[in-house]
Design an enzyme around this catalytic site. Structure first.
Site, PDB file in Angstrom:
ATOM      1  N   GLY A 150      48.148  34.944  55.642  1.00  0.00           N
ATOM      2  CA  GLY A 150      46.825  34.593  55.117  1.00  0.00           C
ATOM      3  C   GLY A 150      45.701  35.486  55.621  1.00  0.00           C
ATOM      4  O   GLY A 150      44.543  35.077  55.662  1.00  0.00           O
ATOM      5  N   LEU A 171      57.326  36.778  41.958  1.00  0.00           N
ATOM      6  CA  LEU A 171      56.666  37.080  40.687  1.00  0.00           C
ATOM      7  C   LEU A 171      56.025  35.791  40.173  1.00  0.00           C
ATOM      8  O   LEU A 171      56.715  34.782  40.007  1.00  0.00           O
ATOM      9  CB  LEU A 171      57.693  37.619  39.692  1.00  0.00           C
ATOM     10  CG  LEU A 171      57.121  38.279  38.446  1.00  0.00           C
ATOM     11  CD1 LEU A 171      56.268  39.495  38.809  1.00  0.00           C
ATOM     12  CD2 LEU A 171      58.240  38.703  37.504  1.00  0.00           C
ATOM     13  N   HIS A 215      47.867  45.439  46.246  1.00  0.00           N
ATOM     14  CA  HIS A 215      49.095  46.118  46.669  1.00  0.00           C
ATOM     15  C   HIS A 215      48.726  47.181  47.704  1.00  0.00           C
ATOM     16  O   HIS A 215      47.760  47.930  47.499  1.00  0.00           O
ATOM     17  CB  HIS A 215      49.798  46.740  45.458  1.00  0.00           C
ATOM     18  CG  HIS A 215      51.098  47.351  45.840  1.00  0.00           C
ATOM     19  ND1 HIS A 215      52.212  46.589  46.127  1.00  0.00           N
ATOM     20  CD2 HIS A 215      51.458  48.647  46.060  1.00  0.00           C
ATOM     21  CE1 HIS A 215      53.201  47.388  46.479  1.00  0.00           C
ATOM     22  NE2 HIS A 215      52.768  48.638  46.447  1.00  0.00           N
ATOM     23  N   ASP A 232      53.327  44.916  39.947  1.00  0.00           N
ATOM     24  CA  ASP A 232      52.391  46.012  40.185  1.00  0.00           C
ATOM     25  C   ASP A 232      51.974  46.770  38.921  1.00  0.00           C
ATOM     26  O   ASP A 232      51.751  47.979  38.955  1.00  0.00           O
ATOM     27  CB  ASP A 232      52.972  46.994  41.228  1.00  0.00           C
ATOM     28  CG  ASP A 232      53.267  46.284  42.539  1.00  0.00           C
ATOM     29  OD1 ASP A 232      52.527  45.335  42.874  1.00  0.00           O
ATOM     30  OD2 ASP A 232      54.230  46.658  43.212  1.00  0.00           O
TER      31      ASP A 232
HETATM   32  C1  GAR Z   1      48.531  41.960  51.578  1.00  0.00           C
HETATM   33  O1  GAR Z   1      47.371  42.222  52.265  1.00  0.00           O
HETATM   34  C2  GAR Z   1      49.147  43.176  50.919  1.00  0.00           C
HETATM   35  O2  GAR Z   1      48.954  44.287  51.728  1.00  0.00           O
HETATM   36  C3  GAR Z   1      50.623  42.852  50.902  1.00  0.00           C
HETATM   37  O3  GAR Z   1      50.797  41.728  51.733  1.00  0.00           O
HETATM   38  C4  GAR Z   1      49.620  41.540  52.498  1.00  0.00           C
HETATM   39  C5  GAR Z   1      49.435  40.122  52.953  1.00  0.00           C
HETATM   40  O4  GAR Z   1      50.211  39.945  54.069  1.00  0.00           O
HETATM   41  N1  GAR Z   1      51.011  42.543  49.551  1.00  0.00           N
HETATM   42  C6  GAR Z   1      52.075  43.113  48.951  1.00  0.00           C
HETATM   43  O5  GAR Z   1      52.829  43.879  49.511  1.00  0.00           O
HETATM   44  C7  GAR Z   1      52.280  42.690  47.511  1.00  0.00           C
HETATM   45  N2  GAR Z   1      53.196  43.567  46.845  1.00  0.00           N
HETATM   46  P1  GAR Z   1      50.035  38.685  55.024  1.00  0.00           P
HETATM   47  O6  GAR Z   1      51.096  37.741  54.574  1.00  0.00           O
HETATM   48  O7  GAR Z   1      50.270  39.222  56.379  1.00  0.00           O
HETATM   49  O8  GAR Z   1      48.652  38.117  54.833  1.00  0.00           O
END
Ligand code: GAR
Length: 196
Positions: free
Chosen positions: A12, A83, A98, A139
């Site tokens: 989060g 997804l 992303h 994506d």
């Molecule tokens: C997002 O900030 C993004 O960089 C990545 O996960 C992070 C959230 O991580 N999203 C993706 O890779 C989607 N393809 P968190 O669970 O540590 O907040």
């Protein structure tokens, strides 16, 4: 002002950033509900601490049943690693962040640290993040904002991740504000016009 649902699977950190930027008046939107497909996600705990309605739900139908009970104009994926298929009326209203410059290092299997490890292995000199509308493919969908970060040869994957996340914290609120200003159709019609 846009009403957001935030969908997450993990820590989060993006929710933290939204909450902070809303508090600072830099993100002109309201968080109406937070949903996680992981019952034990730290992000759900944070959401409750911030005072947002927060729920665990696993499949699309269960998630959409929760969204139906709240006022939602925009669904923001915030580290949501499945997804997501929205209900018909929100089909064009799902945003994703992303952690690379799409179309590089994206698609099925590219998420979180895997992206930064691949970036490190390829030895690219810039990486960054992309905020885009989501469609039924990973994506894809119109791009709203991209931010670049220069990389140094000796950067570890963890250091790359930290640089990219700092860029994400600016890019995602900026993208949501842009959608609020220009409207959702602006971005989709631009992509459709380019595709002929
Ligand atoms: C997002 O900030 C993004 O960089 C990545 O996960 C992070 C959230 O991580 N999203 C993706 O890779 C989607 N393809 P968190 O669970 O540590 O907040």
């Amino acid at each position: 002002m846009l009403n957001m649902a935030v969908l997450l699977s993990g820590t989060g950190r993006t929710l933290d950033n939204f909450h902070e930027k809303i508090g600072q008046g830099l993100l002109k939107a309201r968080i109406r509900v937070v949903v996680s497909n992981q019952q034990s996600a730290l992000g759900l705990e944070k959401a409750r601490k911030y005072g947002y309605p927060a729920f665990h739900a696993e499949g699309n139908d269960a998630i959409n049943a929760i969204l139906k009970k709240h006022e939602v104009d925009l669904v923001c994926l915030a580290g949501f690693l499945k997804l997501y298929v929205p209900p018909a009326h929100l089909r064009r209203s799902v945003l994703n962040i992303h952690p690379s410059l799409i179309p590089a290092f994206c698609g099925a299997g590219f998420y979180g640290m895997r992206v930064h490890q691949a970036v490190k292995a390829r030895g690219v000199k810039v990486s960054g993040c992309t905020v885009h509308f989501a469609n039924e493919e990973y994506d894809e969908g119109p791009i709203i904002v991209q931010k670049c970060v220069p990389l140094a040869g000796q950067d570890t994957a963890e250091e790359i991740a930290a640089k990219v996340f700092a860029a994400e914290c600016e890019a995602y609120p900026e993208a949501i504000n842009l959608v609020a200003e220009k409207g959702i159709d602006f971005f989709w019609s631009r992509q459709e016009a380019a595709a002929g």
